[in-house]
Motif scaffolding. Structure first.
Motif, PDB file in Angstrom:
ATOM      1  N   ASN A   1       0.827  -1.209   0.000  1.00 20.46           N
ATOM      2  CA  ASN A   1       0.000   0.000   0.000  1.00 20.46           C
ATOM      3  C   ASN A   1       0.861   1.258   0.000  1.00 20.46           C
ATOM      4  OD1 ASN A   1      -2.199  -1.673   0.106  1.00 20.46           O
ATOM      5  ND2 ASN A   1      -2.638  -1.308   2.258  1.00 20.46           N
ATOM      6  N   GLU A   2       1.929   1.237   0.768  1.00 21.12           N
ATOM      7  CA  GLU A   2       2.797   2.412   0.848  1.00 21.12           C
ATOM      8  C   GLU A   2       3.497   2.669  -0.480  1.00 21.12           C
ATOM      9  OE1 GLU A   2       2.561   4.354   3.524  1.00 21.12           O
ATOM     10  OE2 GLU A   2       1.181   2.850   4.303  1.00 21.12           O
ATOM     11  N   LEU A   3       3.919   1.615  -1.156  1.00 21.11           N
ATOM     12  CA  LEU A   3       4.564   1.784  -2.458  1.00 21.11           C
ATOM     13  C   LEU A   3       3.571   2.283  -3.506  1.00 21.11           C
ATOM     14  CD1 LEU A   3       6.926  -1.326  -2.483  1.00 21.11           C
ATOM     15  CD2 LEU A   3       7.526   1.075  -2.083  1.00 21.11           C
ATOM     16  N   MET A   4       2.321   1.835  -3.413  1.00 19.57           N
ATOM     17  CA  MET A   4       1.293   2.341  -4.330  1.00 19.57           C
ATOM     18  C   MET A   4       1.039   3.823  -4.073  1.00 19.57           C
ATOM     19  SD  MET A   4      -1.389  -0.876  -4.789  1.00 19.57           S
ATOM     20  CE  MET A   4      -2.674   0.057  -4.108  1.00 19.57           C
ATOM     21  N   LYS A   5       1.007   4.219  -2.810  1.00 17.63           N
ATOM     22  CA  LYS A   5       0.826   5.629  -2.475  1.00 17.63           C
ATOM     23  C   LYS A   5       1.990   6.463  -2.998  1.00 17.63           C
ATOM     24  CE  LYS A   5      -1.497   4.754   1.870  1.00 17.63           C
ATOM     25  NZ  LYS A   5      -1.345   4.895   3.320  1.00 17.63           N
ATOM     26  N   ALA A   6       3.215   5.952  -2.873  1.00 21.16           N
ATOM     27  CA  ALA A   6       4.395   6.679  -3.357  1.00 21.16           C
ATOM     28  C   ALA A   6       4.302   6.906  -4.863  1.00 21.16           C
ATOM     29  CB  ALA A   6       5.672   5.923  -3.002  1.00 21.16           C
ATOM     30  N   GLY A   7       3.846   5.907  -5.598  1.00 29.37           N
ATOM     31  CA  GLY A   7       3.661   6.068  -7.041  1.00 29.37           C
ATOM     32  C   GLY A   7       2.572   7.071  -7.362  1.00 29.37           C
ATOM     33  N   GLU A   8       1.497   7.033  -6.599  1.00 29.59           N
ATOM     34  CA  GLU A   8       0.396   7.987  -6.783  1.00 29.59           C
ATOM     35  C   GLU A   8       0.868   9.421  -6.521  1.00 29.59           C
ATOM     36  OE1 GLU A   8      -3.369   9.045  -4.033  1.00 29.59           O
ATOM     37  OE2 GLU A   8      -3.239   6.935  -4.638  1.00 29.59           O
ATOM     38  N   ILE A   9       1.679   9.592  -5.487  1.00 31.53           N
ATOM     39  CA  ILE A   9       2.213  10.919  -5.158  1.00 31.53           C
ATOM     40  C   ILE A   9       3.113  11.415  -6.279  1.00 31.53           C
ATOM     41  CG2 ILE A   9       3.735  12.161  -3.564  1.00 31.53           C
ATOM     42  CD1 ILE A   9       2.613  10.227  -1.359  1.00 31.53           C
ATOM     43  N   ARG A  10       3.964  10.547  -6.799  1.00 33.82           N
ATOM     44  CA  ARG A  10       4.859  10.935  -7.899  1.00 33.82           C
ATOM     45  C   ARG A  10       4.059  11.389  -9.114  1.00 33.82           C
ATOM     46  NH1 ARG A  10       6.248   8.656 -12.402  1.00 33.82           N
ATOM     47  NH2 ARG A  10       5.374   6.653 -11.829  1.00 33.82           N
ATOM     48  N   ARG A  11       3.021  10.629  -9.474  1.00 38.53           N
ATOM     49  CA  ARG A  11       2.184  11.007 -10.618  1.00 38.53           C
ATOM     50  C   ARG A  11       1.472  12.335 -10.363  1.00 38.53           C
ATOM     51  NH1 ARG A  11       1.357   5.592 -10.252  1.00 38.53           N
ATOM     52  NH2 ARG A  11      -0.633   5.819  -9.178  1.00 38.53           N
ATOM     53  N   SER A  12       1.039  12.552  -9.150  1.00 36.10           N
ATOM     54  CA  SER A  12       0.358  13.807  -8.820  1.00 36.10           C
ATOM     55  C   SER A  12       1.318  14.998  -8.909  1.00 36.10           C
ATOM     56  CB  SER A  12      -0.250  13.736  -7.418  1.00 36.10           C
ATOM     57  OG  SER A  12      -1.268  12.772  -7.371  1.00 36.10           O
ATOM     58  N   PHE A  13       2.569  14.810  -8.444  1.00 31.41           N
ATOM     59  CA  PHE A  13       3.569  15.865  -8.583  1.00 31.41           C
ATOM     60  C   PHE A  13       3.806  16.182 -10.058  1.00 31.41           C
ATOM     61  CE2 PHE A  13       5.583  15.503  -4.229  1.00 31.41           C
ATOM     62  CZ  PHE A  13       5.547  16.849  -3.947  1.00 31.41           C
ATOM     63  N   GLU A  14       3.927  15.143 -10.877  1.00 31.63           N
ATOM     64  CA  GLU A  14       4.166  15.350 -12.306  1.00 31.63           C
ATOM     65  C   GLU A  14       3.001  16.083 -12.961  1.00 31.63           C
ATOM     66  OE1 GLU A  14       4.975  11.426 -13.771  1.00 31.63           O
ATOM     67  OE2 GLU A  14       7.025  11.426 -13.000  1.00 31.63           O
ATOM     68  N   LEU A  15       1.776  15.709 -12.619  1.00 30.74           N
ATOM     69  CA  LEU A  15       0.594  16.369 -13.177  1.00 30.74           C
ATOM     70  C   LEU A  15       0.533  17.821 -12.724  1.00 30.74           C
ATOM     71  CD1 LEU A  15      -2.036  16.224 -14.778  1.00 30.74           C
ATOM     72  CD2 LEU A  15      -3.167  15.429 -12.690  1.00 30.74           C
ATOM     73  N   ASN A  16       0.790  18.065 -11.452  1.00 31.11           N
ATOM     74  CA  ASN A  16       0.786  19.417 -10.914  1.00 31.11           C
ATOM     75  C   ASN A  16       1.797  20.280 -11.662  1.00 31.11           C
ATOM     76  OD1 ASN A  16       1.461  21.717  -9.243  1.00 31.11           O
ATOM     77  ND2 ASN A  16       0.499  20.698  -7.529  1.00 31.11           N
ATOM     78  N   THR A  17       2.996  19.769 -11.840  1.00 29.41           N
ATOM     79  CA  THR A  17       4.054  20.513 -12.527  1.00 29.41           C
ATOM     80  C   THR A  17       3.684  20.768 -13.986  1.00 29.41           C
ATOM     81  OG1 THR A  17       5.689  19.498 -11.081  1.00 29.41           O
ATOM     82  CG2 THR A  17       6.511  20.498 -13.114  1.00 29.41           C
TER      83      THR A  17
END
Length: 125
Positions: free
Chosen positions: A93-109
């Motif tokens: 679950n934590e690794l899935m969250k880390a991937g989700e956070i990375r994608r969200s940072f990329e989308l935000n940028t």
């Protein structure tokens, strides 16, 4: 020129993502710590619901605006069977969250970059 609210929103989400990434990293770092309770940050939608519109004082008699609330990090509910060590971190679950956070940072940028390019194109004519 008036400030653009999109940049403020993107900044706020970026700060939230940073706090969430710290929470996930702490969970991963303590995956083998007996008795550790995994944490997570409240969803960004709840942060937006709590955030009031800031008012600008144009005269000395005006009241001040509302301050923004901090992000709330709280313990997670256990998602699986209890571990013998009483640790509630589920690494998958934590690794899935880390991937989700990375994608969200990329989308935000990407959104901020596209909006900035659009604004610069408009200003330059």
């Amino acid at each position: 020129m008036e400030p653009v609210n999109l940049f403020n929103l993107a900044t706020r989400q970026s700060q939230w993502l940073s706090v969430r990434q710290s929470s996930v990293a702490g969970n991963i770092a303590n995956a083998n710590t007996p008795g550790y309770t995994a944490t997570d940050v409240e969803p960004f939608e709840k942060v937006l619901d709590r955030t009031a519109v800031r008012l600008s004082a144009t005269q000395s008699g005006h009241l001040g605006g509302v301050t923004e609330a901090a992000f709330t990090v709280k313990p997670q509910e256990p998602t699986g069977p209890a571990m013998p060590s009483k640790n509630t971190v589920v690494m998958e679950n934590e690794l899935m969250k880390a991937g989700e956070i990375r994608r969200s940072f990329e989308l935000n940028t990407a959104i901020v970059k596209a909006f900035h390019t659009m604004m610069m194109t408009t200003i330059k004519g």
